[in-house]
Design a protein around this motif. Structure first.
Motif, PDB file in Angstrom:
ATOM      1  N   MET A   1       0.821  -1.206   0.000  1.00 20.96           N
ATOM      2  CA  MET A   1       0.000   0.000   0.000  1.00 20.96           C
ATOM      3  C   MET A   1       0.860   1.263   0.000  1.00 20.96           C
ATOM      4  O   MET A   1       0.517   2.273  -0.623  1.00 20.96           O
ATOM      5  N   HIS A   2       1.989   1.203   0.673  1.00 20.84           N
ATOM      6  CA  HIS A   2       2.928   2.334   0.660  1.00 20.84           C
ATOM      7  C   HIS A   2       3.427   2.571  -0.763  1.00 20.84           C
ATOM      8  O   HIS A   2       3.499   3.717  -1.238  1.00 20.84           O
ATOM      9  N   ASP A   3       3.747   1.485  -1.450  1.00 22.04           N
ATOM     10  CA  ASP A   3       4.214   1.604  -2.842  1.00 22.04           C
ATOM     11  C   ASP A   3       3.115   2.150  -3.737  1.00 22.04           C
ATOM     12  O   ASP A   3       3.391   2.929  -4.664  1.00 22.04           O
ATOM     13  N   ARG A   4       1.868   1.756  -3.481  1.00 24.06           N
ATOM     14  CA  ARG A   4       0.753   2.255  -4.294  1.00 24.06           C
ATOM     15  C   ARG A   4       0.575   3.760  -4.108  1.00 24.06           C
ATOM     16  O   ARG A   4       0.289   4.482  -5.077  1.00 24.06           O
TER      17      ARG A   4
ATOM     18  N   GLU B   1      -6.108   5.854   8.044  1.00 22.32           N
ATOM     19  CA  GLU B   1      -5.650   7.226   8.256  1.00 22.32           C
ATOM     20  C   GLU B   1      -5.105   7.829   6.967  1.00 22.32           C
ATOM     21  O   GLU B   1      -5.369   8.995   6.648  1.00 22.32           O
ATOM     22  N   ALA B   2      -4.337   7.041   6.221  1.00 23.76           N
ATOM     23  CA  ALA B   2      -3.788   7.530   4.955  1.00 23.76           C
ATOM     24  C   ALA B   2      -4.905   7.846   3.959  1.00 23.76           C
ATOM     25  O   ALA B   2      -4.868   8.864   3.265  1.00 23.76           O
ATOM     26  N   ALA B   3      -5.900   6.972   3.902  1.00 20.94           N
ATOM     27  CA  ALA B   3      -7.027   7.205   2.999  1.00 20.94           C
ATOM     28  C   ALA B   3      -7.777   8.473   3.389  1.00 20.94           C
ATOM     29  O   ALA B   3      -8.176   9.267   2.521  1.00 20.94           O
ATOM     30  N   TYR B   4      -7.938   8.677   4.682  1.00 22.19           N
ATOM     31  CA  TYR B   4      -8.653   9.874   5.147  1.00 22.19           C
ATOM     32  C   TYR B   4      -7.871  11.139   4.792  1.00 22.19           C
ATOM     33  O   TYR B   4      -8.451  12.138   4.349  1.00 22.19           O
ATOM     34  N   ILE B   5      -6.576  11.099   4.982  1.00 23.88           N
ATOM     35  CA  ILE B   5      -5.733  12.245   4.626  1.00 23.88           C
ATOM     36  C   ILE B   5      -5.911  12.598   3.151  1.00 23.88           C
ATOM     37  O   ILE B   5      -6.084  13.771   2.785  1.00 23.88           O
TER      38      ILE B   5
ATOM     39  N   LEU C   1      -9.046   1.028  -2.390  1.00 26.83           N
ATOM     40  CA  LEU C   1      -8.206  -0.101  -1.992  1.00 26.83           C
ATOM     41  C   LEU C   1      -7.675   0.084  -0.572  1.00 26.83           C
ATOM     42  O   LEU C   1      -7.669  -0.865   0.223  1.00 26.83           O
ATOM     43  N   LEU C   2      -7.226   1.281  -0.252  1.00 29.49           N
ATOM     44  CA  LEU C   2      -6.747   1.558   1.104  1.00 29.49           C
ATOM     45  C   LEU C   2      -7.848   1.292   2.129  1.00 29.49           C
ATOM     46  O   LEU C   2      -7.610   0.668   3.173  1.00 29.49           O
ATOM     47  N   GLU C   3      -9.048   1.754   1.827  1.00 27.56           N
ATOM     48  CA  GLU C   3     -10.157   1.578   2.773  1.00 27.56           C
ATOM     49  C   GLU C   3     -10.593   0.118   2.865  1.00 27.56           C
ATOM     50  O   GLU C   3     -10.940  -0.363   3.954  1.00 27.56           O
TER      51      GLU C   3
ATOM     52  N   ARG D   1       2.601  13.117   0.741  1.00 28.72           N
ATOM     53  CA  ARG D   1       3.706  12.899   1.680  1.00 28.72           C
ATOM     54  C   ARG D   1       3.204  12.539   3.075  1.00 28.72           C
ATOM     55  O   ARG D   1       3.686  11.556   3.670  1.00 28.72           O
ATOM     56  N   PRO D   2       2.234  13.272   3.664  1.00 33.02           N
ATOM     57  CA  PRO D   2       1.721  12.852   4.971  1.00 33.02           C
ATOM     58  C   PRO D   2       1.107  11.455   4.953  1.00 33.02           C
ATOM     59  O   PRO D   2       1.244  10.704   5.930  1.00 33.02           O
ATOM     60  N   ALA D   3       0.444  11.099   3.860  1.00 33.42           N
ATOM     61  CA  ALA D   3      -0.130   9.754   3.760  1.00 33.42           C
ATOM     62  C   ALA D   3       0.969   8.693   3.737  1.00 33.42           C
ATOM     63  O   ALA D   3       0.871   7.652   4.398  1.00 33.42           O
TER      64      ALA D   3
END
Length: 223
Positions: free
Chosen positions: A155-158, A198-202, A175-177, A211-213
């Motif tokens: 997911m980080h790579d995506r 959290e990344a999806a929400y950001i 996909l993240l969710e 970057r924050p995600a």
């Protein structure tokens, strides 16, 4: 669902440990700006438990701040106990768990004249009390996160692909969710909140905040 006896055992286990955690740490109030006001009468069950969207993430954010300032010293960072006190992530997200939680948080505990845990009734408003509860009960299983680290890397790579312009934002958010929803909360709560959520929400708030995600997911990979 665990019995009331389990909650009593959890309560008794907490008593000797908390003295070391709160002896020289003053309880702190929590800024609940951003949360709607709750009715004056104290709720018997967590009113934030079935929140979603902005309200869910705001309550978890405020709950995390309240937990870190008042609870983490005893109960561990991210509510992962190091053995000093019970692991509250296992306290059931139901009426019995809420009853035990309210009793302990509001009234604290004294033994032989010594404060084992201070009362927070006059320090935390109801919004903060339940936000902290929501933060605790939505913690995912840290062992599951470790076991599924390859998925977190993927997911980080995506998300990195999104930064490079080679991924579709809507598809990635879905996909993240989806991946985030597949992690279970140890409390049995309706959902957990993982770094993927959290990344999806950001990104849903601002698709340019890649970057924050990325940093959010990377934080779990460094643990």
């Amino acid at each position: 669902m665990r019995s009331v006896g389990y909650l009593l055992a959890l309560s008794l286990a907490l008593l000797p440990a908390a003295a070391h955690a709160h002896g020289d740490a003053a309880p702190q109030s929590v800024d609940t700006t951003g949360l709607p006001d709750l009715p004056e009468e104290l709720a018997a069950t967590n009113p934030w438990r079935h929140a979603d969207g902005d309200l869910l993430f705001k309550a978890v954010e405020i709950g995390a701040k309240g937990f870190n300032s008042n609870c983490a010293r005893c109960h561990g960072l991210e509510a992962i106990s190091g053995g000093l006190a019970p692991d509250l992530r296992f306290l059931e997200a139901d009426e019995w768990g809420d009853e035990w939680y309210l009793e302990r948080v509001l009234n604290g505990y004294e033994q032989n004249g010594a404060v084992k845990m201070p009362p927070f009734q006059d320090i935390l408003n109801q919004e903060a009390v339940w936000a902290i509860r929501l933060y605790i009960e939505t913690r995912p299983d840290d062992q599951e996160l470790v076991a599924r680290k390859d998925e977190l890397h993927e997911m980080h790579d995506r998300v990195q692909d999104l930064k490079e312009g080679s991924a579709n934002t809507d598809d990635l958010l879905a996909l993240l969710e989806e991946k985030g929803a597949s992690f279970q909360a140890l409390s049995g709560a309706p959902r957990s909140i993982t770094v993927l959520d959290e990344a999806a929400y950001i990104l849903r708030q601002d698709a340019s905040r890649i970057r924050p995600a990325l940093d959010t997911i990377a934080g779990a990979l460094r643990d």
